[in-house]
Design an enzyme around this catalytic site. Structure first.
Site, PDB file in Angstrom:
ATOM      1  N   HIS A 105      -0.517  -2.219   9.952  1.00  0.00           N
ATOM      2  CA  HIS A 105      -1.703  -1.363  10.056  1.00  0.00           C
ATOM      3  C   HIS A 105      -2.340  -1.190   8.672  1.00  0.00           C
ATOM      4  O   HIS A 105      -3.556  -1.366   8.512  1.00  0.00           O
ATOM      5  CB  HIS A 105      -1.305  -0.003  10.641  1.00  0.00           C
ATOM      6  N   GLU A 106      -1.524  -0.858   7.684  1.00  0.00           N
ATOM      7  CA  GLU A 106      -2.049  -0.644   6.332  1.00  0.00           C
ATOM      8  C   GLU A 106      -2.526  -1.958   5.712  1.00  0.00           C
ATOM      9  O   GLU A 106      -3.540  -1.991   5.013  1.00  0.00           O
ATOM     10  CB  GLU A 106      -1.012   0.041   5.439  1.00  0.00           C
ATOM     11  N   CYS A 117      -5.046   6.795  12.827  1.00  0.00           N
ATOM     12  CA  CYS A 117      -5.430   6.406  11.470  1.00  0.00           C
ATOM     13  C   CYS A 117      -6.200   7.557  10.836  1.00  0.00           C
ATOM     14  O   CYS A 117      -7.114   8.107  11.462  1.00  0.00           O
ATOM     15  CB  CYS A 117      -6.298   5.151  11.517  1.00  0.00           C
ATOM     16  N   HIS A 155      -6.009  -2.779   6.564  1.00  0.00           N
ATOM     17  CA  HIS A 155      -7.007  -2.102   5.725  1.00  0.00           C
ATOM     18  C   HIS A 155      -7.346  -2.949   4.498  1.00  0.00           C
ATOM     19  O   HIS A 155      -8.510  -3.025   4.102  1.00  0.00           O
ATOM     20  CB  HIS A 155      -6.505  -0.727   5.266  1.00  0.00           C
TER      21      HIS A 155
END
Length: 175
Positions: A141-142, A99, A145
């Site tokens: 994953h994004e 990341c 965030h």
């Protein structure tokens, strides 16, 4: 085009939940292009707006060089606004992730093998996308965030604390 500074852990902004985009305007599209340039500059596969300090539900993704799935020529880059995961597979896959907000860290993360998302595209049109393999992983994953979650949050408290201490030390040496 502008290249933004990357927000790195343990910055508290990365732990906050991002807010929905009300409308896809020319300003939003310019911001997405600047995010994309920032992601390319950082050698990333994806980037969430919070990683450049803006708490909006926007993702940019470009994994065309790594995507094992044959896709239309203009599929990438993906501009994803206000995504919601509407379906997840029960099959889980563990893989090593990095990341750009956690420099020099690699962590094994277990995620669903495939997801289906609903989102607004670059032009503000509603879309659905079923993704598997590497694209599904990058989307998740994004998306994390946007929810204020980092890949270190998948670790035990002890391991997470060790990684965050390393990052704090790294940040203090750089700044």
């Amino acid at each position: 085009m502008s290249i933004f500074s990357i927000v790195t852990a343990p910055d508290e902004r990365l732990k906050q939940k991002s807010k929905p985009v009300l409308e896809c305007t020319d300003q939003t599209r310019k911001f997405m292009h600047d995010m994309l340039e920032t992601m390319y500059n950082a050698d990333g596969a994806g980037l969430a707006a919070v990683q450049v300090g803006i708490l909006l539900r926007i993702l940019v993704i470009d994994i065309k060089e790594y995507d094992p799935v044959e896709r239309p020529k203009d599929f990438y880059p993906l501009f994803i606004v206000n995504p919601e995961i509407i379906e997840k597979s029960t099959e889980l896959v563990t893989a090593n992730e990095g990341c750009i907000s956690l420099p020099k860290q690699r962590i094994e993360v277990t995620r669903p093998e495939s997801v289906k998302i609903r989102y607004l595209d670059y032009h503000g049109k509603s879309q659905e996308l079923k993704a598997n393999d590497w694209l599904a992983r990058v989307i998740q994953h994004e998306y994390d965030h946007l929810e204020g979650k980092l890949m270190v949050d998948y670790l035990s408290n002890l391991k997470r604390d060790v990684v965050l201490r390393k990052l704090k030390k790294l940040k203090n040496n750089i700044v």
